[in-house]
Write a protein that holds these residues in place. Structure first.
Motif, PDB file in Angstrom:
ATOM      1  N   ALA A 137       0.823  -1.210   0.000  1.00 22.60           N
ATOM      2  CA  ALA A 137       0.000   0.000   0.000  1.00 22.60           C
ATOM      3  C   ALA A 137       0.858   1.263   0.000  1.00 22.60           C
ATOM      4  O   ALA A 137       0.369   2.358  -0.280  1.00 22.60           O
ATOM      5  CB  ALA A 137      -0.932  -0.004   1.208  1.00 22.60           C
ATOM      6  N   ALA A 138       2.155   1.102   0.282  1.00 21.00           N
ATOM      7  CA  ALA A 138       3.051   2.266   0.325  1.00 21.00           C
ATOM      8  C   ALA A 138       3.620   2.617  -1.054  1.00 21.00           C
ATOM      9  O   ALA A 138       4.459   3.495  -1.173  1.00 21.00           O
ATOM     10  CB  ALA A 138       4.197   1.984   1.298  1.00 21.00           C
ATOM     11  N   LEU A 139       3.157   1.942  -2.093  1.00 20.91           N
ATOM     12  CA  LEU A 139       3.763   2.191  -3.409  1.00 20.91           C
ATOM     13  C   LEU A 139       3.572   3.647  -3.833  1.00 20.91           C
ATOM     14  O   LEU A 139       2.594   4.302  -3.440  1.00 20.91           O
ATOM     15  CB  LEU A 139       3.243   1.206  -4.451  1.00 20.91           C
ATOM     16  CG  LEU A 139       1.777   1.201  -4.877  1.00 20.91           C
ATOM     17  CD1 LEU A 139       1.494   2.232  -5.930  1.00 20.91           C
ATOM     18  CD2 LEU A 139       1.406  -0.180  -5.411  1.00 20.91           C
ATOM     19  N   LYS A 140       4.516   4.123  -4.664  1.00 25.43           N
ATOM     20  CA  LYS A 140       4.552   5.563  -4.970  1.00 25.43           C
ATOM     21  C   LYS A 140       4.297   5.895  -6.441  1.00 25.43           C
ATOM     22  O   LYS A 140       4.136   7.065  -6.783  1.00 25.43           O
ATOM     23  CB  LYS A 140       5.923   6.135  -4.592  1.00 25.43           C
ATOM     24  CG  LYS A 140       6.187   6.129  -3.094  1.00 25.43           C
ATOM     25  CD  LYS A 140       7.331   7.095  -2.771  1.00 25.43           C
ATOM     26  CE  LYS A 140       7.519   7.283  -1.294  1.00 25.43           C
ATOM     27  NZ  LYS A 140       8.597   6.510  -0.724  1.00 25.43           N
ATOM     28  N   ILE A 170       0.348  -3.191 -14.139  1.00 29.25           N
ATOM     29  CA  ILE A 170       1.087  -2.292 -13.242  1.00 29.25           C
ATOM     30  C   ILE A 170       0.132  -1.686 -12.202  1.00 29.25           C
ATOM     31  O   ILE A 170      -0.946  -1.202 -12.550  1.00 29.25           O
ATOM     32  CB  ILE A 170       1.749  -1.141 -14.054  1.00 29.25           C
ATOM     33  CG1 ILE A 170       2.735  -1.702 -15.095  1.00 29.25           C
ATOM     34  CG2 ILE A 170       2.411  -0.110 -13.137  1.00 29.25           C
ATOM     35  CD1 ILE A 170       3.973  -2.367 -14.538  1.00 29.25           C
ATOM     36  N   ALA A 171       0.589  -1.727 -10.950  1.00 30.41           N
ATOM     37  CA  ALA A 171      -0.181  -1.106  -9.872  1.00 30.41           C
ATOM     38  C   ALA A 171       0.343   0.307  -9.649  1.00 30.41           C
ATOM     39  O   ALA A 171       1.555   0.517  -9.537  1.00 30.41           O
ATOM     40  CB  ALA A 171      -0.026  -1.922  -8.587  1.00 30.41           C
ATOM     41  N   SER A 184      -4.823   1.587  -8.315  1.00 31.44           N
ATOM     42  CA  SER A 184      -5.540   1.004  -9.459  1.00 31.44           C
ATOM     43  C   SER A 184      -4.555   0.190 -10.294  1.00 31.44           C
ATOM     44  O   SER A 184      -3.336   0.352 -10.165  1.00 31.44           O
ATOM     45  CB  SER A 184      -6.148   2.108 -10.333  1.00 31.44           C
ATOM     46  OG  SER A 184      -7.000   2.915  -9.564  1.00 31.44           O
ATOM     47  N   LEU A 185      -5.104  -0.672 -11.125  1.00 29.62           N
ATOM     48  CA  LEU A 185      -4.263  -1.527 -11.982  1.00 29.62           C
ATOM     49  C   LEU A 185      -4.436  -1.125 -13.445  1.00 29.62           C
ATOM     50  O   LEU A 185      -5.545  -0.781 -13.874  1.00 29.62           O
ATOM     51  CB  LEU A 185      -4.666  -2.996 -11.808  1.00 29.62           C
ATOM     52  CG  LEU A 185      -4.565  -3.577 -10.401  1.00 29.62           C
ATOM     53  CD1 LEU A 185      -5.055  -5.021 -10.387  1.00 29.62           C
ATOM     54  CD2 LEU A 185      -3.124  -3.499  -9.903  1.00 29.62           C
ATOM     55  N   PHE A 234      -5.941  -2.680  -5.056  1.00 30.39           N
ATOM     56  CA  PHE A 234      -5.416  -3.454  -3.925  1.00 30.39           C
ATOM     57  C   PHE A 234      -6.317  -4.657  -3.659  1.00 30.39           C
ATOM     58  O   PHE A 234      -5.838  -5.774  -3.464  1.00 30.39           O
ATOM     59  CB  PHE A 234      -5.323  -2.558  -2.674  1.00 30.39           C
ATOM     60  CG  PHE A 234      -4.488  -3.143  -1.586  1.00 30.39           C
ATOM     61  CD1 PHE A 234      -3.104  -3.026  -1.605  1.00 30.39           C
ATOM     62  CD2 PHE A 234      -5.072  -3.834  -0.533  1.00 30.39           C
ATOM     63  CE1 PHE A 234      -2.314  -3.579  -0.596  1.00 30.39           C
ATOM     64  CE2 PHE A 234      -4.298  -4.389   0.479  1.00 30.39           C
ATOM     65  CZ  PHE A 234      -2.920  -4.252   0.452  1.00 30.39           C
ATOM     66  N   VAL A 235      -7.607  -4.414  -3.706  1.00 28.68           N
ATOM     67  CA  VAL A 235      -8.574  -5.510  -3.493  1.00 28.68           C
ATOM     68  C   VAL A 235      -8.400  -6.554  -4.603  1.00 28.68           C
ATOM     69  O   VAL A 235      -8.355  -7.758  -4.337  1.00 28.68           O
ATOM     70  CB  VAL A 235     -10.029  -4.963  -3.494  1.00 28.68           C
ATOM     71  CG1 VAL A 235     -11.046  -6.097  -3.405  1.00 28.68           C
ATOM     72  CG2 VAL A 235     -10.209  -3.977  -2.363  1.00 28.68           C
TER      73      VAL A 235
END
Ligand SMILES: Cc1cc2nc3c(=O)[nH]c(=O)nc-3n(C[C@H](O)[C@H](O)[C@H](O)COP(=O)(O)OP(=O)(O)OC[C@H]3O[C@@H](n4cnc5c(N)ncnc54)[C@H](O)[C@@H]3O)c2cc1C
Length: 381
Positions: A137-140, A170-171, A184-185, A234-235
């Motif tokens: 969840a910390a992705l930037k 890619i997230a 989002s993806l 994420f879900v």
């Protein structure tokens, strides 16, 4: 013990894949290691064998197996070649493809699925970033709206198939204020301007798996690149993780089982003090312990595969089976190295390579610590 999860159909499919790998891949194993790459003709060959299209509907040139046991038996055969084959090919057909099949738009399916099924296009998934691995969840990386389009910026690291991929899921953050709820993806065409690859990373093991950093410099994505719902990435990833973890578990056990069988053979042949090294009581007991552990792990993994094929594998059970299979795989392979003596430390020996290849299975797809965290949370302590 006889295994009961596979029918004759699964076994026939597995044996065709094994024949293909033994004839076309094993003889060139050194080449892929030197090139740090699995050659494109192997991807096309696996496409022809039906491996890459297992998850893909017939309408998009896939095999539409709709039975996870086919995925599992293919993973076993790939892992028997090397962990790199199981991971690189597994990421493509068993992990990335389901995102497009289950969440993709008609346009995305038509554009990518036939190419993935045939091996013309290789797929990757980019979740991990330099500052976000376990804590996804910390992705930037960000994807910011620009009219109907999205502008993607940021970077990913440790991406399997990253150097050669044609397409990547890619997230990225679409709401920088939020953590998990702002991701989002996107299905990203790797030929788009601004999509850059770093060098192939110099890993301890699995040299033939190309693993790379990815950089996104104002990559303009069409609105149609979004996969799934905005801010629900994420879900979506959490929903897909059980399949990633059961796939890892299948490969972990198959890989260790294969090298253990080769080690038993070695222990029969190798002589010291006028007798086979396997006949010393210590080594006989060690091997007895290892084959029993592997059979136990196999039974557990088989049960999880059957549960997943029935749509009943929980995230907790997937974490348990991923965790324990990786730990047992590493214990077994460490002993295989020991039983090979000095040769077990030489890269040209499969036991040495397997030991190096396996170390990462306790780290990736959720580390053993994160698996224990998930399992422990369920105990409501
Ligand atoms: C060869 C290879 C291939 C990979 N392929 C891909 C890929 O294709 N796509 C992709 O997105 N990623 C990929 N990864 C990334 C992989 O999933 C991450 O490396 C993994 O999730 C760990 O993240 P990290 O490396 O940032 O470690 P960190 O998250 O920094 O963890 C460091 C250590 O801290 C521990 N730790 C972290 N949080 C906790 C906690 N809450 N409690 C206890 N311990 C904790 C970890 O278990 C670990 O031991 C790959 C990695 C490798 C090495």
């Amino acid at each position: 013990m006889d295994r009961t999860i596979y029918t004759d159909d699964h076994r026939q499919f597995g044996s065709a894949v094994r024949d293909y790998l033994q004839k076309n891949v094993l003889p060139n194993a050194e080449q892929y290691i030197d090139d740090k790459l699995i050659a494109r003709d192997v991807w096309r060959g696996l496409g022809e064998q039906g491996v890459l299209g297992l998850e893909i509907p017939e309408a998009y040139d896939g095999g539409e197996a709709e039975d996870y046991r086919f995925n599992a038996i293919a993973q076993e055969e790939l892992a028997a070649v090397s962990m790199a084959f199981a991971s690189s090919v597994g990421i493509d057909f068993d992990i990335v493809t389901p995102y497009i099949v289950k969440l993709g738009t008609e346009e995305q399916k038509q554009q990518w699925l036939p190419q993935i099924a045939s091996g013309e296009a290789v797929a990757a998934i980019g979740m991990t970033e330099p500052s976000a691995g376990s804590d996804l969840a910390a992705l930037k990386s960000t994807a910011v709206r620009s009219g109907d389009d999205w502008i993607l910026n940021g970077s990913k690291t440790f991406i399997t198939n990253g150097y050669t991929c044609d397409v990547a899921v890619i997230a990225a953050k679409t709401n920088v204020e939020a953590r998990a709820r702002g991701i989002s993806l996107f299905v990203v065409d790797a030929s788009l301007p601004g999509f850059q690859r770093g060098r192939k990373l110099d890993k301890v093991g699995q040299p033939e798996a190309d693993t790379a950093e990815l950089f996104f410099d104002d990559v303009r994505l069409p609105a149609s690149a979004l996969v799934g719902e905005v801010d629900r990435g994420f879900v979506h990833m959490m929903e897909k993780l059980p399949q990633e973890r059961i796939g890892s578990a299948v490969a972990n056990v198959a890989h260790a089982k294969q090298i253990l069988a080769e080690t038993v053979e070695y222990a029969r042949e190798r002589k010291a003090f006028g007798q086979s090294i396997g006949s010393f009581q210590h080594n006989k007991f060690l091997l007895a312990d290892l084959v029993t552990k592997i059979e136990m792990a196999q039974a557990y993994v088989d049960q999880a595969v059957a549960a997943h094929a029935d749509g009943k594998l929980t995230a907790i059970d997937a974490a348990k089976v991923k965790y324990v299979s990786a730990e047992i795989q590493n214990q077994v392979l460490d002993s295989c190295v020991q039983l090979h003596g000095g040769y077990g430390y030489m890269r040209e020996y499969r036991a040495a390579r397997a030991w190096m290849d396996a170390r990462v299975t306790r780290i990736w797809a959720g580390s053993s610590e994160i698996m224990k965290e998930i399992i422990g949370r369920d105990l409501q302590l």
